[in-house]
Design an enzyme around this catalytic site. Structure first.
Site: not given
Lengths: 702, 702
Positions: A321-323
């Site tokens: 997530d959330e790279n």
């Protein structure tokens, strides 16, 4: 086989059937509500002579231990003195009061049979199941049926046929943001088992800490954890403990973003030069593993080889997530790599990374699970998507053939009221999915992100709300009565305490520390009307770090404060039905008087308690809002409407009272606005400030 | 060296000196009271910018971790937001608000330097010590000095020179009768450190369970523990945890009596044919290791070789208590052995056994400690005697050159009031010992025998009373003011909570479980007037086993219930000084009215709570006794004496109210007898029932 035949009935998602003798309505406190309940008349008495027998190939050592714990809790709650033999011998001889039969050992895999059938008759209890896992669920049901009242210690006569609606019923525990000791994990596993959850998703790695001992690459835990990590012996102990309770442990190693702790230990794997250090604050950060160097995969191959051995579940969670891609796009070599392969955006490079990881995991016999971002069509159908983005993205992947679980709507760290989570169905009737597609919705997970919880407060954020979420994952979708849910949750909350959970008992301790006093009544009254701010507002209002104290009123405050909720419901009823119900009028007035007078009761405490200083304005606001509410009730009582100027003035004051203080918000402003508007009669109906749709605070279903 | 020079001052047992500006009296909440305290005028403010520096060769990683925990507690209690750097950097640079200097690493051995010197000045805090252990004690003192009041978060300016009176200040934890999880042991180690105790004596083996993993003879834990034992990894974890807090861990393996668990695993070592099984009930039992076969010593040699390696303390405790000798005298070979050697009684054979064990322990580099029974003159002077029999036996061995510690008088499982333990000095002024002999009294240990405690209740039996015992071991003997002790203990009890101890917070949870309700007020009022029965009466009144529930009112009840104690004191003052103090009269009446009316408030709860059934007669008795007390106060108020027949009737009723119910006793009968007798005027002074010496209940010093 009796148990197998049973299954055919139970997979039908059926409404709850409660039958009582002579039209009487029977209440019961089961949570989650079983698929089928038939309760008759009469009770079975439990006394000191209680005994249990186990039989069948599913009478495993695990079931024996579970039966021992069941007996301990039964004896503890009833204060009955069972003989030592009751605890030491589970012979299936004649004369035992409870006979448990399990046909085989249950496997800790997705979709294992967890059904059971319970019959409480005048001559004893029969618990039958296909697997020992099903029998263990049945034992929890018996403990919830246990009744202590003027008839003594009894169980109601009746029959329950039960099986879960979804096979994946999880709780995610984040041990990275704040390290959670083994004792916290264990007591929460007990809580999960009590409400029939079967997956602990363990978020072990994030920017703020690498929490598992890694022997092949020891700097991970040595440099990435401040010394706060689980040894492999502790991990094995937790896995055994969970397995003993029918719970799978799915570890998460967040990659390639959320990388600060990984890269603090091994900066050579980074996409940017660094230097790196453990992140101490909250948010989304840039450090990202470099996906274009082979060293990354050599490293991760060794890492996952070790972790695949340590964790025995079929799944490993790789986060994903959330790279934000910033470090990738700032690295010319990575950009060149992307260009060479025609990757137009970081997500395409992340797909490349995921495929490499998938190859490694597959080689070690593991299935991959990750957050929404790992999903791209074309990946093998064996992966599982965990959706934090929402149901639509989950349905989308189900249509394409991918299995998934829902976490959107179950973020218990965001301090939403229970009904918000409870009414969030992973598979609503209008999903538009075919039966085959729908079967790919495996269930869901509540997520306990740990930015704003310590081992002291975390239980109060998980429980009792997670019991209601567990019901959503287990019970028929038709079970949606909010009032009954809240009633049962309040009972279950007490029973969860016997497992060592601290959600109720730590609050008074926290208040004692805040006031350095023992008379907690006025602080409890204040807490009845306020809640922590919701969603991500807390860090916005005051920047926190990993070291900030989580010991203030906001931390002691309940999510979903019951007194405020009761008040909102009462006012809602009055606004809907007119002000003719005396009991409601009295209840509303009583609550408002207590809140108005509470500030004076706290005056001295506030003077001498610096740790309470940030909550003083909230106590003042509570006094002011309650006074307005009482004035409104007075107008309504005399039936002389309040003047427009009164209304205007009070609406302005009420508007100001919506401001948060000490990261808490006042939960009674909405209903008092409603009362003030009603008090102004026709003028109120027209006033602009009376049109706001959120007053009184929404309580779906009421 | 400054710290060394300091020692010369501190070994003098000096009275507490508290100096305040302009003759003002300064109160403080330190427990244990330091050897020397000088507090001046003014305060030092602590704010968000607080920082600490460490220096000296004693600035060990242990002291760094202790400083981190200190900062965590300081921030948690004050709700101050320290910067991450405050927690991460302990550089001894200029500008830090607190400078800690320790000269060297402290060793965890008897008699190590634990002194410290603390100076709080307007420009900052200085903490100096010879060892890091001393500095750690100083950190606890700072946390006890921390003041939260209208001045904010402050420390009083002043100087403390402190060192312990005794080098051995212990708590014994019994993990055999009821197994105590690692989490229980750890939180109690934190509690011990907070009151400057330095020995955890771990009673790991008894008839009811063998609780330590033994790799060389694995049946010990496999067959002797019901699966409830500590792995060696857990033992090492606990030892590390203790060492990090300056606490030695002394393991006890009880031999040759208390042998049921040993012999369940290895019956070939027994003195009688068996069969053997884990003992489930409480008492003194016959199973005893056979001291005349070589197999015993071969076995124990291997066992102690392993344990000597696992436990790093200088001492191993071999128990040695309560061997009744029955199985020895019933074994013809053992009797023949005794006859051949001229042993006239089992104790002489036990001496032979002890000498063999001593040889083994010595070979593995360990010193032997055991209960009174191991002492016989002629043994080497390196052994240490732990006295459960009394001070006289301890002094006797000290005269003969043996070191010892006192546990008689510190049996906290017997539910005596705190003052009973507190006034029990290991080395009173009238001991008659020479200075050299007196130096052999190393200190003492509180003993938490676990027949009647579970992990849920055990903290409430240890704390806060053990804080007062810790003061007896640390502070000058002249510190004996009971009223001040109780005042300070009440404060310390709150601070102990921040360490995770459950002594306060579990009681409401237990009450909720008993009544299945949330309004606990009337149950708390009842608990204010009753206590668990004392000494060994509980098992006499109702036979308990290892499996009996410890969840009833007797388990929720406080030892040394504060409201009853306050009432006894009030009545004592009135009886001593006449009935002219209005405040006392009002307080007594208020308490009696609340107790009298409480039974009605509990009526419905009692009807619906079968787990409370055994306490109903106690609630009735409380009502009756309180009514008599109120009648007596009415007579005293009108100054018309009560009639002789009234007195006779009431004394009979009060006599009946001394009966225990639900294993609890009513703590206000004595003072009400006193009131009734006073109410009868001269007739009361003569009445037989008014002569009983124990009324009102003794509170030495008042």
């Amino acid at each position: 086989m009796r148990a197998v035949a049973l299954m055919t009935i139970l997979v039908i998602v059926a409404p709850v059937v409660v039958m009582a003798g002579e039209g009487e309505s029977v209440t019961f406190d089961l949570m989650p509500v079983p698929a089928h309940v038939r309760l008759g008349e009469g009770v079975l008495e439990i006394n000191d002579g209680f005994s249990v027998g186990l039989t069948g190939d599913g009478a495993t050592p695990r079931l024996e231990r579970a039966t021992g714990r069941f007996l301990r809790r039964l004896s503890d709650r009833s204060a009955l003195f069972f003989a030592p033999t009751t605890f030491l011998e589970f012979e299936a001889r004649g004369g035992v009061q409870m006979m448990i039969q399990a046909a085989r050992t249950g496997k800790l895999v997705v979709g294992e049979d967890e059904s059971y059938q319970l019959e409480v008759a005048a001559d004893g209890i029969r618990l039958d199941s296909e697997t020992d896992l099903g029998a263990m669920h049945g034992l929890e049901t018996v403990l919830q049926l246990l009744t202590l009242d003027k008839n003594g210690v009894t169980l109601p006569l009746g029959t329950i046929h039960d099986a879960p609606r979804f096979p994946w019923r999880g709780l995610m525990i984040d041990s990275s943001r704040h390290f959670m000791p083994v004792a916290m994990v264990k007591r929460n596993l007990d809580g999960m088992a009590a409400v029939k959850m079967n997956v602990m998703h363990w978020h072990l790695v994030d920017d703020q800490g690498f929490r598992v001992e890694c022997l092949s690459q020891p700097w991970l835990h040595e440099l990435g954890s401040d010394g706060l990590f689980y040894t492999q012996a502790q991990i094995r102990d937790v896995i055994d403990y969970a397995a003993d309770r029918g719970i799978r442990v799915v570890p998460e190693f967040d990659l390639p973003g959320h990388g600060s702790a990984w890269l603090t230990a091994y900066p050579q794997l980074a996409s940017a030069p660094g230097p790196y250090e453990i992140e101490r604050s909250w948010g989304i950060f840039d450090p990202t593993v470099n996906p274009i160097i082979e060293e990354t995969y050599t490293f991760l191959d060794a890492f996952f080889a070790e972790m695949a051995e340590l964790f025995d579940d079929d799944f490993i969670h790789i986060g994903g997530d959330e790279n934000n891609g910033k470090h990738w796009l700032a690295n010319t070599e990575i950009v060149a790599f992307m260009n060479a392969r025609g990757y137009e955006e970081p997500l395409m490079l992340q797909r490349y990374f995921n495929e490499r990881i998938l190859e490694i995991l597959t080689r070690y016999g593991k299935r991959m699970i990750g957050w929404d971002e790992i999903f791209q069509d074309g990946l093998p159908k064996s992966i599982v998507i965990q959706s934090w983005r929402g149901r639509e993205s989950l349905f989308e992947s189900a249509r394409l053939g991918y299995s998934g679980i829902l976490s959107s709507g179950y973020y218990i760290d965001l301090i939403h009221p229970t009904d918000h989570h409870y009414l969030n169905d992973p598979l609503p009737a209008d999903s538009g999915l075919t039966e085959e597609e729908a079967a790919r919705i495996l269930g869901g997970e509540a997520t306990m992100w740990a930015e704003f919880v310590s081992p002291e407060t975390v239980d109060s954020r998980i429980w009792p709300r997670t019991a209601a979420i567990a019901e959503r994952f287990w019970s028929p979708s038709s079970v949606r009565d909010l009032k009954d849910m809240y009633r049962r949750m309040d009972r279950i909350s007490l029973w969860l305490e016997e497992l060592g959970l601290q959600h109720e008992r730590n609050r008074p301790m926290m208040l004692r520390r805040l006031c350095q006093c023992r008379d907690l009544e006025p602080l409890e009254v204040l807490l009845g009307a306020i809640e922590p701010v919701k969603v991500y507002n807390r860090n916005r209002l005051r920047k926190h770090t990993q070291f900030s104290p989580l010991t203030r009123m906001v931390d002691a405050a309940w999510p979903d404060a019951a007194p405020a909720r009761e008040f909102r419901w009462t006012v809602q009823r009055m606004l809907n039905d007119g002000f003719s119900n005396d009991a409601d009028l009295r209840a509303a007035r009583r609550a408002l008087v207590a809140w108005r007078d509470n500030h004076a009761a706290l005056a001295e405490t506030f003077q001498t308690s610096p740790a309470l200083s940030d909550i003083v304005p909230m106590s003042t606001a509570l006094k002011d809002v309650s006074s307005i509410g009482l004035q409104a009730l007075d107008f309504l009582n005399t039936e002389v409407p309040a003047s427009e100027s009164w209304l205007e003035d009070r609406l302005e004051k009420l508007g100001a009272a919506r401001e948060s203080h000490g990261q808490t918000e006042l939960m009674i402003v909405g209903p008092v606005v409603g009362l003030a508007c009603a008090a102004a009669g026709p003028a109120g109906a027209k006033a602009e400030g009376c049109q706001a749709k959120e007053q009184p605070a929404a309580t779906d279903g009421y």
